[in-house]
Design an enzyme around this catalytic site. Structure first.
Site, PDB file in Angstrom:
ATOM      1  N   ARG A   1     -12.834   2.624  -9.477  1.00 13.97           N
ATOM      2  CA  ARG A   1     -11.827   3.524  -8.912  1.00 13.97           C
ATOM      3  C   ARG A   1     -10.620   3.514  -9.850  1.00 13.97           C
ATOM      4  O   ARG A   1      -9.891   2.521  -9.945  1.00 13.97           O
ATOM      5  CB  ARG A   1     -11.410   3.125  -7.503  1.00 13.97           C
ATOM      6  CG  ARG A   1     -10.421   4.124  -6.898  1.00 13.97           C
ATOM      7  CD  ARG A   1     -10.075   3.838  -5.458  1.00 13.97           C
ATOM      8  NE  ARG A   1     -11.196   4.051  -4.558  1.00 13.97           N
ATOM      9  CZ  ARG A   1     -11.085   4.043  -3.225  1.00 13.97           C
ATOM     10  NH1 ARG A   1      -9.899   3.852  -2.656  1.00 13.97           N
ATOM     11  NH2 ARG A   1     -12.150   4.218  -2.467  1.00 13.97           N
TER      12      ARG A   1
ATOM     13  N   TYR B   1     -15.528  -1.374  -6.940  1.00 15.04           N
ATOM     14  CA  TYR B   1     -16.200  -1.251  -5.649  1.00 15.04           C
ATOM     15  C   TYR B   1     -17.671  -1.565  -5.868  1.00 15.04           C
ATOM     16  O   TYR B   1     -18.424  -0.741  -6.363  1.00 15.04           O
ATOM     17  CB  TYR B   1     -15.993   0.144  -5.056  1.00 15.04           C
ATOM     18  CG  TYR B   1     -14.646   0.282  -4.399  1.00 15.04           C
ATOM     19  CD1 TYR B   1     -14.512   0.183  -3.016  1.00 15.04           C
ATOM     20  CD2 TYR B   1     -13.499   0.445  -5.166  1.00 15.04           C
ATOM     21  CE1 TYR B   1     -13.265   0.272  -2.416  1.00 15.04           C
ATOM     22  CE2 TYR B   1     -12.249   0.532  -4.576  1.00 15.04           C
ATOM     23  CZ  TYR B   1     -12.138   0.446  -3.202  1.00 15.04           C
ATOM     24  OH  TYR B   1     -10.902   0.517  -2.602  1.00 15.04           O
TER      25      TYR B   1
ATOM     26  N   ASN C   1      -6.100   6.905 -12.506  1.00 19.13           N
ATOM     27  CA  ASN C   1      -5.868   8.263 -12.997  1.00 19.13           C
ATOM     28  C   ASN C   1      -6.214   9.248 -11.887  1.00 19.13           C
ATOM     29  O   ASN C   1      -7.390   9.497 -11.599  1.00 19.13           O
ATOM     30  CB  ASN C   1      -6.733   8.515 -14.234  1.00 19.13           C
ATOM     31  CG  ASN C   1      -6.612   9.943 -14.754  1.00 19.13           C
ATOM     32  OD1 ASN C   1      -5.765  10.712 -14.298  1.00 19.13           O
ATOM     33  ND2 ASN C   1      -7.471  10.300 -15.700  1.00 19.13           N
TER      34      ASN C   1
ATOM     35  N   SER D   1     -10.864  -4.193   9.582  1.00 19.33           N
ATOM     36  CA  SER D   1     -12.282  -4.450   9.308  1.00 19.33           C
ATOM     37  C   SER D   1     -12.521  -5.165   7.988  1.00 19.33           C
ATOM     38  O   SER D   1     -13.599  -5.724   7.775  1.00 19.33           O
ATOM     39  CB  SER D   1     -13.057  -3.128   9.320  1.00 19.33           C
ATOM     40  OG  SER D   1     -12.543  -2.238   8.335  1.00 19.33           O
ATOM     41  N   HIS D   2     -11.554  -5.157   7.076  1.00 19.59           N
ATOM     42  CA  HIS D   2     -11.734  -5.834   5.792  1.00 19.59           C
ATOM     43  C   HIS D   2     -11.653  -7.356   5.919  1.00 19.59           C
ATOM     44  O   HIS D   2     -12.058  -8.075   5.006  1.00 19.59           O
ATOM     45  CB  HIS D   2     -10.676  -5.373   4.787  1.00 19.59           C
ATOM     46  CG  HIS D   2     -10.848  -3.962   4.344  1.00 19.59           C
ATOM     47  ND1 HIS D   2     -10.482  -2.891   5.128  1.00 19.59           N
ATOM     48  CD2 HIS D   2     -11.349  -3.432   3.206  1.00 19.59           C
ATOM     49  CE1 HIS D   2     -10.739  -1.767   4.485  1.00 19.59           C
ATOM     50  NE2 HIS D   2     -11.271  -2.064   3.318  1.00 19.59           N
TER      51      HIS D   2
ATOM     52  N   HIS E   1     -16.713  13.451  -4.863  1.00 17.43           N
ATOM     53  CA  HIS E   1     -16.482  12.389  -3.875  1.00 17.43           C
ATOM     54  C   HIS E   1     -17.604  11.353  -3.963  1.00 17.43           C
ATOM     55  O   HIS E   1     -18.761  11.645  -3.663  1.00 17.43           O
ATOM     56  CB  HIS E   1     -16.444  13.015  -2.478  1.00 17.43           C
ATOM     57  CG  HIS E   1     -16.094  12.067  -1.375  1.00 17.43           C
ATOM     58  ND1 HIS E   1     -16.995  11.170  -0.842  1.00 17.43           N
ATOM     59  CD2 HIS E   1     -14.934  11.885  -0.692  1.00 17.43           C
ATOM     60  CE1 HIS E   1     -16.410  10.483   0.118  1.00 17.43           C
ATOM     61  NE2 HIS E   1     -15.158  10.892   0.231  1.00 17.43           N
TER      62      HIS E   1
ATOM     63  N   LYS F   1      -6.682 -24.474   8.675  1.00 15.80           N
ATOM     64  CA  LYS F   1      -6.597 -23.539   7.555  1.00 15.80           C
ATOM     65  C   LYS F   1      -5.961 -24.229   6.353  1.00 15.80           C
ATOM     66  O   LYS F   1      -4.934 -24.889   6.484  1.00 15.80           O
ATOM     67  CB  LYS F   1      -5.752 -22.318   7.930  1.00 15.80           C
ATOM     68  CG  LYS F   1      -6.314 -21.465   9.040  1.00 15.80           C
ATOM     69  CD  LYS F   1      -5.384 -20.305   9.346  1.00 15.80           C
ATOM     70  CE  LYS F   1      -4.048 -20.795   9.877  1.00 15.80           C
ATOM     71  NZ  LYS F   1      -3.140 -19.662  10.197  1.00 15.80           N
TER      72      LYS F   1
ATOM     73  N   ASP G   1      -8.199  13.135 -12.690  1.00 16.78           N
ATOM     74  CA  ASP G   1      -9.563  13.413 -13.136  1.00 16.78           C
ATOM     75  C   ASP G   1     -10.350  14.070 -12.008  1.00 16.78           C
ATOM     76  O   ASP G   1      -9.817  14.333 -10.925  1.00 16.78           O
ATOM     77  CB  ASP G   1     -10.247  12.148 -13.660  1.00 16.78           C
ATOM     78  CG  ASP G   1     -10.391  11.065 -12.608  1.00 16.78           C
ATOM     79  OD1 ASP G   1     -10.306  11.378 -11.400  1.00 16.78           O
ATOM     80  OD2 ASP G   1     -10.609   9.897 -12.986  1.00 16.78           O
TER      81      ASP G   1
ATOM     82  N   ASP H   1      -5.656 -29.389   8.086  1.00 18.89           N
ATOM     83  CA  ASP H   1      -4.654 -29.303   7.030  1.00 18.89           C
ATOM     84  C   ASP H   1      -3.507 -30.243   7.383  1.00 18.89           C
ATOM     85  O   ASP H   1      -2.795 -30.029   8.364  1.00 18.89           O
ATOM     86  CB  ASP H   1      -4.140 -27.871   6.898  1.00 18.89           C
ATOM     87  CG  ASP H   1      -3.067 -27.739   5.823  1.00 18.89           C
ATOM     88  OD1 ASP H   1      -2.962 -28.667   4.990  1.00 18.89           O
ATOM     89  OD2 ASP H   1      -2.349 -26.729   5.818  1.00 18.89           O
TER      90      ASP H   1
END
EC number: 4.2.2.-
Length: 528
Positions: A326, A309, A329, A151-152, A390, A230, A332, A218
Site C-alpha cells: 500500500r 498487507y 502515493n 477488530s484488529h 481496487h 501484562k 497512482d 508483572d
C-alpha cells in the site's frame, strides 16, 4: 523470471466440481455441548473427514452494533449493542488456535460488551475437558474507547514445544506513548504493548491445575497492581520498550527445530515494516525485534513510503514474506494495495541471506519493494485513472513441502457503477522446478490458501458450513473434497494447519455480542 498465462474452460471446471459433489459426505448435525466425533456412511476417497467438533464457550465477544467511521467513532452507542470500527470479528480471529501434544489452545475475548476479558482455553483431547483461564485485562476498544470494538486487536498465541511455556500478545493497534493532544490521548502510556507468558511446563499441567497462577505477573516498576499479567516488553528489559511501540497483528510460528518465532507490523497502513523476534527457550527470553524492511522508506532513498498487507510465515523450513504493497502515493491508479511481493531467508532465524523468488540476493532490510515484485494484479483491469483499481481482499500465499509457490489475489474496479466494471480473481503459482509463474483467472477466489504435505487447500464457509477444496501443489486443479451439510451454522473462523489436520476455530451464527465458539478438527487426508 517470465510469466505464463493460462485459462482453462469454465465448463471443464464445473464438470469436475459436480462429479466431486456427488461423492461428498453428508454430516450428522452436531449439537452436543462437549466433544463429539462425526463419521460418514458414504465413501470419501479423498480421505478428508471431520474428526471432532467441540464447543469451547457459550459467550465470546462479537461486535453486533453499527460500523463507525472517523466522523462517528466519538459518539458510539451506550446501549447494549456494541458498535465497532473496521470489522465485527475479534474472537476466533487472528492467530488464535494452536495444537500442542494432545491439547489444543485457543484465545478469545469474553462477551458481552461489559465483560471483554482476555480468555485462554485448553482442550484436552484425552480427557475431553475444556479448561478456561480468565485474565484481568479487558479489550480496550478503538483508540482506548471501550464502547467501540476494534477488530484488529487480536490475541496471538504460541506454545513452546521445548519448555511448555505459553505466550500471548494481544489487544493493540499501533499504540504508542502520547499525551492528551495525540491520537490516543495518553490512554496507552506505558501500556502500548501487552504480552503475557506462563512458567515452564504450564502447557502440560493436569486439567485442575490449568489456572491463572501458571502465568507470570508483572512486578516491574510499571506494574499496574497485584493482578497485572501484562508485560510491556518481551525481553523483560524496560529499556527496550521503544522497540515494542506502534505494533499490530501478532503472529507466532514454530520452526522445524521447535523454536518460536513471532512477527508484527510496525507502523501504519502506507508506511510500515515487518518486525520479527525469536524465543530462547533455554533462557526463557525473547530477543528484540529485527526489521524485514525499513519503515519511512523515503528517508532511505526510496521514491515513496509504503506499507505491507500480507504475512510473514515460517513454512517449509524457511522464514518467508509475501505481501501486497500500500503506497503513500495517492495519485497512482491504485486505491489501496497493488502488486504481489515475495522473499525468503536461507538463515534459520531470518537474520540475513534474504532472497527474491528467483534465489537472487535482495537488500536487507528491504527499501525498494520492486526488488522482490512478482507481478501486478492491477494489470488485469484496463483502468489508468488515479485510484480506479481496487485491491484489498482475497490475498494470501503458501509454499508446499515440495517448494511449489502459490499466491491468490482479487482485483476489481473501484467504481462499482462504471459501465466497464471488471472484477477478477487470480491464482499465480510456480511449481518447484519451474522457471516461470503460471497466472490464471480461472479461479473462483478465496480469502486464504493453505498447504499440508504436497497439497494445497482452500478452506472456508459456504452457507455457514465448512468446506474444503484440494489441489496438488503446483497446479490449479481444485476439487471440492469436503462440504458439511447440516449441524451448527457458523459466522466466521480462523484456521491452523499442523500434521495433516486443520484446526478450524469457529464462531456460531447468532444475535448479540456474546456468541458460542466451536473447534472442528478436520483430517485433510495427508501423510506428512
Amino acid at each position: 523470471m517470465k510469466i505464463n498465462l493460462s485459462m482453462r474452460e469454465l465448463v471443464s471446471r464445473l464438470s469436475t466440481t459436480l462429479k466431486t459433489a456427488i461423492a461428498l459426505s453428508v454430516l450428522t448435525a452436531c449439537t452436543a455441548n462437549d466433544s463429539v466425533s462425526l463419521t460418514s456412511n458414504i465413501s470419501n476417497t479423498s480421505g478428508v473427514l471431520l474428526e471432532s467438533q467441540t464447543k469451547i464457550t457459550d459467550g465470546a465477544l462479537h461486535f453486533d452494533g453499527k460500523k463507525l467511521n472517523h466522523n462517528t467513532f466519538e459518539n458510539p452507542s451506550k446501549s447494549q449493542a456494541y458498535d465497532y470500527f473496521f470489522g465485527r470479528n475479534i474472537s476466533a480471529h487472528g492467530d488464535a488456535v494452536k495444537p500442542y501434544k494432545h491439547f489444543v489452545f485457543m484465545t478469545w475475548y469474553k462477551g458481552g460488551k461489559e465483560e471483554r476479558n482476555v480468555m485462554l482455553s485448553r482442550f484436552n483431547t484425552k480427557t475431553g475437558v475444556v479448561k478456561t483461564i480468565q485474565f484481568p485485562h479487558r479489550h480496550t476498544g478503538f483508540r482506548g474507547d471501550p464502547l467501540v470494538g476494534e477488530s484488529h486487536n487480536t490475541i496471538g498465541l504460541a506454545v513452546s514445544p521445548l519448555n511448555g511455556t505459553i505466550h500471548m500478545v494481544y489487544d493493540m493497534h499501533a499504540y504508542v506513548d502520547d499525551d492528551e493532544t495525540g491520537r490516543f490521548k495518553g490512554r496507552f502510556v506505558d501500556d502500548f504493548f501487552r504480552y503475557s507468558f506462563s512458567v515452564a511446563g504450564a502447557a502440560d499441567v493436569p486439567d485442575d491445575e490449568f489456572t491463572l497462577e501458571q502465568f507470570v505477573k508483572d512486578t516491574s516498576e510499571l506494574s499496574q497492581g497485584a493482578d497485572d499479567y501484562k508485560h510491556l516488553t518481551m525481553t523483560g528489559n524496560l529499556q527496550d520498550k521503544e522497540n515494542f511501540s506502534a505494533l499490530t497483528y501478532p503472529k507466532f510460528y514454530t520452526s522445524d527445530d521447535g523454536e518460536l518465532l513471532h512477527y508484527m507490523r510496525w507502523g501504519g497502513n502506507n508506511n510500515g515494516a515487518y518486525y520479527f523476534n525469536k524465543y530462547d527457550a533455554k533462557n526463557q527470553k525473547w530477543t528484540r525485534f529485527t526489521p524485514f524492511n525499513h519503515k519511512d522508506q523515503k528517508t532511505h532513498g526510496n521514491a515513496y513510503n509504503w506499507g505491507l498487507y500480507g504475512q510473514m510465515k515460517y513454512i517449509n523450513g524457511k522464514l518467508r514474506v509475501g505481501f501486497q504493497q500500500r503506497s503513500a502515493n495517492n495519485d497512482d491508479r491504485f486505491k489501496y494495495q497493488n502488486g504481489v511481493y515475495y522473499a525468503y531467508s536461507d538463515h534459520p532465524d531470518g537474520l540475513g541471506n534474504w532472497k527474491n523468488v528467483d534465489g537472487e540476493d535482495m537488500t536487507w532490510p528491504l527499501v525498494n519493494s520492486d526488488e522482490i515484485k512478482i507481478f501486478e494484479p492491477g494489470d488485469y483491469i484496463d483502468h489508468t485513472a488515479p485510484n480506479s483499481v481496487h485491491i484489498v481482499t482475497g490475498f494470501d500465499w503458501t509454499v508446499t513441502e515440495n517448494d511449489d509457490v502459490h499466491f491468490i489475489t482479487h482485483v476489481r474496479s473501484t467504481d462499482t457503477k462504471r459501465s466497464d466494471y471488471k472484477e477478477v480473481s487470480i491464482h499465480a503459482f510456480k511449481p518447484a522446478n519451474a522457471v516461470d509463474f503460471t497466472i490464471t483467472t480461472d479461479f473462483t477466489g478465496a480469502d486464504s490458501i493453505y498447504t499440508s504435505g504436497d497439497s494445497i487447500f482452500i478452506i472456508g464457509l459456504k452457507n455457514g458450513y465448512p468446506f474444503v477444496e484440494k489441489a496438488k501443489g503446483g497446479s490449479n486443479d481444485f476439487e471440492v473434497v469436503y462440504q458439511q451439510a447440516s449441524g451448527v451454522k457458523f459466522d466466521h473462523g480462523t484456521i491452523h494447519i499442523e500434521n495433516g489436520k486443520a484446526y478450524y476455530y469457529l464462531m456460531e451464527k447468532g444475535a448479540g455480542n456474546a456468541l458460542p465458539l466451536h473447534l472442528q478438527v478436520i483430517d485433510l487426508g495427508v501423510t506428512e
